[in-house]
Design a protein around this motif. Sequence first.
Motif, PDB file in Angstrom:
ATOM      1  N   MET A 132       0.814  -1.218   0.000  1.00  0.00           N
ATOM      2  CA  MET A 132       0.000   0.000   0.000  1.00  0.00           C
ATOM      3  C   MET A 132       0.847   1.268   0.000  1.00  0.00           C
ATOM      4  SD  MET A 132      -3.108  -0.787  -0.291  1.00  0.00           S
ATOM      5  CE  MET A 132      -3.941   0.704   0.142  1.00  0.00           C
ATOM      6  N   GLU A 133       2.060   1.205   0.521  1.00  0.00           N
ATOM      7  CA  GLU A 133       2.886   2.405   0.594  1.00  0.00           C
ATOM      8  C   GLU A 133       3.344   2.867  -0.783  1.00  0.00           C
ATOM      9  OE1 GLU A 133       3.897  -0.405   2.434  1.00  0.00           O
ATOM     10  OE2 GLU A 133       2.710   0.231   4.149  1.00  0.00           O
ATOM     11  N   SER A 134       3.443   1.951  -1.741  1.00  0.00           N
ATOM     12  CA  SER A 134       3.967   2.331  -3.050  1.00  0.00           C
ATOM     13  C   SER A 134       2.895   2.916  -3.969  1.00  0.00           C
ATOM     14  CB  SER A 134       4.616   1.115  -3.720  1.00  0.00           C
ATOM     15  OG  SER A 134       3.616   0.154  -4.016  1.00  0.00           O
ATOM     16  N   ILE A 135       1.650   2.724  -3.626  1.00  0.00           N
ATOM     17  CA  ILE A 135       0.579   3.267  -4.456  1.00  0.00           C
ATOM     18  C   ILE A 135       0.349   4.721  -4.063  1.00  0.00           C
ATOM     19  CG2 ILE A 135      -1.844   3.086  -5.091  1.00  0.00           C
ATOM     20  CD1 ILE A 135      -1.665   0.109  -4.463  1.00  0.00           C
ATOM     21  N   ALA A 136       0.540   5.598  -5.025  1.00  0.00           N
ATOM     22  CA  ALA A 136       0.331   7.023  -4.749  1.00  0.00           C
ATOM     23  C   ALA A 136      -1.170   7.285  -4.672  1.00  0.00           C
ATOM     24  CB  ALA A 136       0.954   7.878  -5.838  1.00  0.00           C
ATOM     25  N   GLU A 137      -1.560   8.025  -3.660  1.00  0.00           N
ATOM     26  CA  GLU A 137      -2.971   8.348  -3.505  1.00  0.00           C
ATOM     27  C   GLU A 137      -3.375   9.391  -4.531  1.00  0.00           C
ATOM     28  OE1 GLU A 137      -4.448   9.239   0.329  1.00  0.00           O
ATOM     29  OE2 GLU A 137      -3.118   7.814   1.307  1.00  0.00           O
ATOM     30  N   ALA A 138      -4.536   9.194  -5.075  1.00  0.00           N
ATOM     31  CA  ALA A 138      -5.049  10.149  -6.046  1.00  0.00           C
ATOM     32  C   ALA A 138      -5.400  11.447  -5.327  1.00  0.00           C
ATOM     33  CB  ALA A 138      -6.284   9.579  -6.730  1.00  0.00           C
ATOM     34  N   PRO A 139      -5.096  12.587  -5.940  1.00  0.00           N
ATOM     35  CA  PRO A 139      -5.433  13.850  -5.279  1.00  0.00           C
ATOM     36  C   PRO A 139      -6.948  14.000  -5.152  1.00  0.00           C
ATOM     37  CG  PRO A 139      -4.710  14.235  -7.524  1.00  0.00           C
ATOM     38  CD  PRO A 139      -4.478  12.780  -7.238  1.00  0.00           C
ATOM     39  N   ALA A 140      -7.348  14.659  -4.101  1.00  0.00           N
ATOM     40  CA  ALA A 140      -8.774  14.896  -3.888  1.00  0.00           C
ATOM     41  C   ALA A 140      -9.322  15.752  -5.026  1.00  0.00           C
ATOM     42  CB  ALA A 140      -9.001  15.583  -2.550  1.00  0.00           C
ATOM     43  N   ARG A 141     -10.550  15.488  -5.403  1.00  0.00           N
ATOM     44  CA  ARG A 141     -11.176  16.237  -6.490  1.00  0.00           C
ATOM     45  C   ARG A 141     -11.436  17.668  -6.022  1.00  0.00           C
ATOM     46  NH1 ARG A 141     -16.985  15.901  -8.842  1.00  0.00           N
ATOM     47  NH2 ARG A 141     -16.650  17.027 -10.759  1.00  0.00           N
ATOM     48  N   VAL A 142     -10.973  18.595  -6.803  1.00  0.00           N
ATOM     49  CA  VAL A 142     -11.121  20.007  -6.464  1.00  0.00           C
ATOM     50  C   VAL A 142     -12.240  20.585  -7.315  1.00  0.00           C
ATOM     51  CG1 VAL A 142      -9.988  22.246  -6.411  1.00  0.00           C
ATOM     52  CG2 VAL A 142      -8.689  20.185  -5.901  1.00  0.00           C
ATOM     53  N   ARG A 143     -13.198  21.213  -6.661  1.00  0.00           N
ATOM     54  CA  ARG A 143     -14.290  21.847  -7.387  1.00  0.00           C
ATOM     55  C   ARG A 143     -13.883  23.271  -7.723  1.00  0.00           C
ATOM     56  NH1 ARG A 143     -19.616  20.642  -3.952  1.00  0.00           N
ATOM     57  NH2 ARG A 143     -20.448  22.160  -5.404  1.00  0.00           N
ATOM     58  N   ARG A 144     -13.850  23.573  -9.000  1.00  0.00           N
ATOM     59  CA  ARG A 144     -13.493  24.914  -9.419  1.00  0.00           C
ATOM     60  C   ARG A 144     -14.649  25.855  -9.156  1.00  0.00           C
ATOM     61  NH1 ARG A 144     -11.333  25.564 -15.069  1.00  0.00           N
ATOM     62  NH2 ARG A 144     -10.829  27.545 -14.121  1.00  0.00           N
ATOM     63  N   ALA A 145     -14.312  27.086  -8.851  1.00  0.00           N
ATOM     64  CA  ALA A 145     -15.334  28.088  -8.552  1.00  0.00           C
ATOM     65  C   ALA A 145     -16.065  28.489  -9.829  1.00  0.00           C
ATOM     66  CB  ALA A 145     -14.694  29.303  -7.905  1.00  0.00           C
ATOM     67  N   ARG A 146     -17.370  28.612  -9.720  1.00  0.00           N
ATOM     68  CA  ARG A 146     -18.196  29.069 -10.833  1.00  0.00           C
ATOM     69  C   ARG A 146     -18.273  30.587 -10.807  1.00  0.00           C
ATOM     70  NH1 ARG A 146     -23.115  25.481 -11.880  1.00  0.00           N
ATOM     71  NH2 ARG A 146     -22.387  23.409 -11.345  1.00  0.00           N
ATOM     72  N   ASN A 147     -18.570  31.178 -11.954  1.00  0.00           N
ATOM     73  CA  ASN A 147     -18.813  32.616 -12.004  1.00  0.00           C
ATOM     74  C   ASN A 147     -20.220  32.884 -11.512  1.00  0.00           C
ATOM     75  OD1 ASN A 147     -16.334  33.272 -13.085  1.00  0.00           O
ATOM     76  ND2 ASN A 147     -17.040  32.978 -15.172  1.00  0.00           N
ATOM     77  N   TYR A 148     -20.371  33.897 -10.659  1.00  0.00           N
ATOM     78  CA  TYR A 148     -21.713  34.246 -10.203  1.00  0.00           C
ATOM     79  C   TYR A 148     -22.349  35.149 -11.255  1.00  0.00           C
ATOM     80  CZ  TYR A 148     -25.588  35.041  -7.143  1.00  0.00           C
ATOM     81  OH  TYR A 148     -26.846  35.055  -6.625  1.00  0.00           O
ATOM     82  N   PRO A 149     -23.614  34.892 -11.649  1.00  0.00           N
ATOM     83  CA  PRO A 149     -24.202  35.631 -12.770  1.00  0.00           C
ATOM     84  C   PRO A 149     -24.506  37.106 -12.509  1.00  0.00           C
ATOM     85  CG  PRO A 149     -25.800  34.133 -11.808  1.00  0.00           C
ATOM     86  CD  PRO A 149     -24.495  33.852 -11.150  1.00  0.00           C
ATOM     87  N   CYS A 150     -24.672  37.527 -11.256  1.00  0.00           N
ATOM     88  CA  CYS A 150     -24.999  38.933 -10.941  1.00  0.00           C
ATOM     89  C   CYS A 150     -23.936  39.517 -10.012  1.00  0.00           C
ATOM     90  CB  CYS A 150     -26.361  39.036 -10.270  1.00  0.00           C
ATOM     91  SG  CYS A 150     -27.675  38.230 -11.141  1.00  0.00           S
ATOM     92  N   PRO A 151     -22.721  39.756 -10.502  1.00  0.00           N
ATOM     93  CA  PRO A 151     -21.659  40.193  -9.589  1.00  0.00           C
ATOM     94  C   PRO A 151     -21.901  41.566  -8.983  1.00  0.00           C
ATOM     95  CG  PRO A 151     -20.881  40.286 -11.839  1.00  0.00           C
ATOM     96  CD  PRO A 151     -22.228  39.631 -11.869  1.00  0.00           C
ATOM     97  N   GLY A 152     -22.448  42.483  -9.748  1.00  0.00           N
ATOM     98  CA  GLY A 152     -22.682  43.834  -9.222  1.00  0.00           C
ATOM     99  C   GLY A 152     -23.723  43.851  -8.124  1.00  0.00           C
ATOM    100  N   ARG A 153     -24.769  43.079  -8.304  1.00  0.00           N
ATOM    101  CA  ARG A 153     -25.856  43.073  -7.322  1.00  0.00           C
ATOM    102  C   ARG A 153     -25.423  42.428  -6.005  1.00  0.00           C
ATOM    103  NH1 ARG A 153     -31.941  40.906  -8.474  1.00  0.00           N
ATOM    104  NH2 ARG A 153     -32.798  41.560  -6.495  1.00  0.00           N
TER     105      ARG A 153
END
Length: 143
Positions: A8-29
Amino acid sequence: METIVQPMESIAEAPARVRRARNYPCPGRIFLISFLWILSTLVFLTFIGLVTWMVVMEKRELGLWSIGALGGFALLRFVIFILAPGLHCTLCHGTVIHSRACRKHDKGTKLPLLSHRASTALAVFFTGRFHCMYCGTPFRVWR
């Protein structure tokens, strides 16, 4: 056929899934409502300070200033109350700054000793990023 078993020590762990930030549709408001939220908090603290100063120093002329500060606080909160329910998360359709009685997500923006909506307002105003308090989706305010 030989089966190779790796420790088990030789198997590299997969990186955790990172959720990218979405653009908010009403930034000014959302930025405007965050600014009004912070401004209303400062006006309320000014009201508390004026009332305390008026009582301690026995200056009755500060009463009009404190009533004006209280009126400004009420006006700002009324505007926030009207505008905030119109801001929704694009994924779960929950209100972003207007808090409801629903369960909050663990990844929602929450600072110690503050509510979810106060934490969201501060995060939007100072960092331009926040997480939805209901589904935890990360958002960017400006592209």
